[in-house]
Enzyme design. Sequence first.
Site, PDB file in Angstrom:
ATOM      1  N   SER A   1       0.830  -1.195   0.000  1.00 47.48           N
ATOM      2  CA  SER A   1       0.000   0.000   0.000  1.00 47.48           C
ATOM      3  C   SER A   1       0.863   1.242   0.000  1.00 47.48           C
ATOM      4  O   SER A   1       2.002   1.225   0.479  1.00 47.48           O
ATOM      5  CB  SER A   1      -0.880   0.026   1.257  1.00 47.48           C
ATOM      6  OG  SER A   1      -0.096   0.326   2.408  1.00 47.48           O
ATOM      7  N   ASP A   2       0.337   2.337  -0.561  1.00 44.70           N
ATOM      8  CA  ASP A   2       0.992   3.609  -0.306  1.00 44.70           C
ATOM      9  C   ASP A   2       0.852   3.895   1.187  1.00 44.70           C
ATOM     10  O   ASP A   2      -0.083   3.439   1.839  1.00 44.70           O
ATOM     11  CB  ASP A   2       0.378   4.733  -1.149  1.00 44.70           C
ATOM     12  CG  ASP A   2       1.364   5.857  -1.408  1.00 44.70           C
ATOM     13  OD1 ASP A   2       2.364   5.968  -0.664  1.00 44.70           O
ATOM     14  OD2 ASP A   2       1.158   6.633  -2.359  1.00 44.70           O
ATOM     15  N   TRP A   3       1.783   4.672   1.714  1.00 43.77           N
ATOM     16  CA  TRP A   3       1.928   4.812   3.163  1.00 43.77           C
ATOM     17  C   TRP A   3       0.672   5.425   3.789  1.00 43.77           C
ATOM     18  O   TRP A   3       0.279   6.547   3.480  1.00 43.77           O
ATOM     19  CB  TRP A   3       3.153   5.654   3.463  1.00 43.77           C
ATOM     20  CG  TRP A   3       4.400   4.860   3.742  1.00 43.77           C
ATOM     21  CD1 TRP A   3       5.256   5.063   4.789  1.00 43.77           C
ATOM     22  CD2 TRP A   3       4.955   3.755   3.012  1.00 43.77           C
ATOM     23  NE1 TRP A   3       6.291   4.145   4.744  1.00 43.77           N
ATOM     24  CE2 TRP A   3       6.131   3.330   3.674  1.00 43.77           C
ATOM     25  CE3 TRP A   3       4.549   3.059   1.871  1.00 43.77           C
ATOM     26  CZ2 TRP A   3       6.908   2.270   3.230  1.00 43.77           C
ATOM     27  CZ3 TRP A   3       5.327   1.997   1.422  1.00 43.77           C
ATOM     28  CH2 TRP A   3       6.480   1.611   2.097  1.00 43.77           C
TER      29      TRP A   3
END
Length: 822
Positions: free
Chosen positions: A231-233
């Site tokens: 996932s993006d952060w």
Amino acid sequence: MTQLSMPSSLTTPASGTDHRVLDLERKARLVSGGDTFRTSPEPALGLFPIVCSDGPVGVRGERWDEADTALLLPCATALAASWDEELVARMGGLLAAEARRKGVHVVLAPTLNLHRSPLGGRNFECFSEDPLLTARIGAAYIGGVQALGVAATAKHYVANDSETERLTVDARVDERTLREVYLAPFEAAVRAGVWAVMSAYNRVNGTSMVEHPLLAEPLKGEWGFDGLVVSDWGSVREADGPGAAACDLSMPGPNPAWGPALAAAVRAGRVPAAALDDKVERLLRLAGRVGAFDPPPAGRAPVPADPATRGALRAAAVAGTVLLHNPDRLLPLDEPALRRVAVLGPNAATARVQGGGSASVFPAAPVSPLNGLRAALDPSVEVTHAPGVRTELRPTPLAAADCVLPDGSGPGVLVRYLAADGSPLHTEARATGRVLEPSADVDLTAVRTIEVASRFTAPSAGRWRLGVVGLGALRLEADGAVLLDEYVAPLSDDPTYLHVAPSFRQVELELAAGQGVDLLARRTVEPEHGRVLVLAADRPAAELEREFAHAVELAAAADVAVVVVGTTDEHESEGFDRAGLRLPGRQDELVEAVAAVNPRTVVVVNTGSPVLLPWRERVGAVLTCWFPGQEGGGALAEVLLGRAEPGGRLPTTWPDAEADCPVYATAPSGGRLAYAEGPHLGHRGWLRAGRTPAYWFGHGLGWGEWCYLALGEPSAPAADGSRTVRVALRNDGPRRSRETVQLYLSRPDSELDRPVRWLAGFGAVEAGPGERVEVELRLPQRALQHWSVEDRAWRTEPGTFVLHVGPHSGELPLAAALPVGA
């Protein structure tokens, strides 16, 4: 350049590791992140943490501070401007070596999103407006990184092409456009063997990408991606949707939305146990590929400063430099005739080598245009300088040239990290007033106050603007008097806000020239607000007016004026889109004034994306060096003096007016951003609208003059459906030169909504004066296909396509028919 051996686990991957020894909670913990950039270790499997780091132009590592330096490559747009896959693969190898040096297993790059609008704040981190160019350059980058056993991460999957409302925006894109344009670079990345893919923050057609069906199909199904989806952060906010979908790893960690919550969702049957097992298997496969079953190395090698490494970075900057305008061959400069050179502009003495956001690193010794030219020219040549104008939006950190430690022992500032009782936990001297992290290991949880102290000496008289950057309770003192005492609250919940555009406060103080003042900045630390603290000082406004006039005076007295204009990481950055395409501040006015007193004016455009050039026909030459990386100043000198040819071709179209851009706005309406143009973005949109830009996609000049002679018959299809096309050219110019030959397709009378023309292939050729050469271009089968929504498959429309060959998308002198059957 640094040579590194392959990790042992590349030859003995962990494919036999049996995750069944783990219970449900430990499996869920394993895919939930360990900290900001590390996954959780698992001793039962012999697994160490997998360490990630932001890219794509350098490997920052786990620290974000000027005390932890890294090699800095040209920005992604500059790499794509080379149109050179071999060069880009070599740059990927440099990044991999940096990752290994810093103990990093996964580089969070490349960014494969497109330049949909020239306003995109993160365009400099993306390669191109064109899906084919992005796909080929991205695949080369991935191959270079992964050849040394470091994972590349194709991001941000998908339609993450602007920054406005980026955490929540819903990109509305039709299926055919998704397949043919925005998914195409990611498909190429998978075909190139990429080991990780990052899901984007945004939604696509109503569904968050962290749980979107596109992660399963086509990514893991049709394309056969066997790597890890991360996932993006901060984008995983609940267990059920992403847990049941094809997202494999939530970062950063530990994430309370996964971990125990994910285990509970599996136990309750809301997330299939098989889905969790697949995530664990993919994480372990990645761990085997990158060496996370091997103990981490002890210590770290210094930043490479050898001539070969610096030379490679300089060559990459040269290869991406695009000569836009040179009607009277002012470039290359006649070096023996030079006696005085004026190097002007706000970006001349300060090396503006990268954009802002998570892609930024701290280079050890960036070379500015001014220093690059001074080093390259004979000492007898007088090189004068004036910035002329100011473009900074935020306060300028104190510089060592203007400040000393409080005890007078040396230049710089003194930083103290204090506990709750006021006792010092750590003290260090720093070169500038910008403080992000301590340079030594400190128990950051115990830090309650940070102080920055220095004695500042005003270089000139006036009302100086003294500033503090940071959040929470801020205090600024001058000679013991309180100038500022305020609580500053955050203005955004964006994860990059604290580092990209944190809030600041400024006050004015009247100082005489040479007057010293003891400054002390202090902030209280709140965990959610980070530890950024900057002590800054900016010149009086009256001095800036004098600087403008001084720059024009220097230009009038010079044999040649080199004006370096552009943007900075304050104008082009992750976290926001640009407000317009004009150069910030009075830069256009400066160029006009300089050109009026010196016709031998060269303008160097130092940006990551297109800007308007209203004066471009009134100057002697224009070139863009983009954000060129740490060796940009040396590369620029080589080009200006003719020691190297500017090899770049535009990877994105440059407009003459904002109103002409086929896609411009990036702001959503009601949370939705409609990709209403379909496949007609970039040069395709310009052709469809019948408008002429300032400079076409693919444009770029060099030292040669190329005559396109003949286009051969396309070959019969090979086993993979591709064909080859031969093109004959001759260099009629006075010097040896390299040309990037571009192949486009059109389909007259098509029953489909197609671009007027689209890029189908490209290749390079080199020749001396008067030499005739041939280049073979590959035409892939996919270039002739379209995505059939009805059949959910790639199809070829029977009939006659037309091949077009030339130097850029707006000039294609050769054409040939290509009949294609069903």
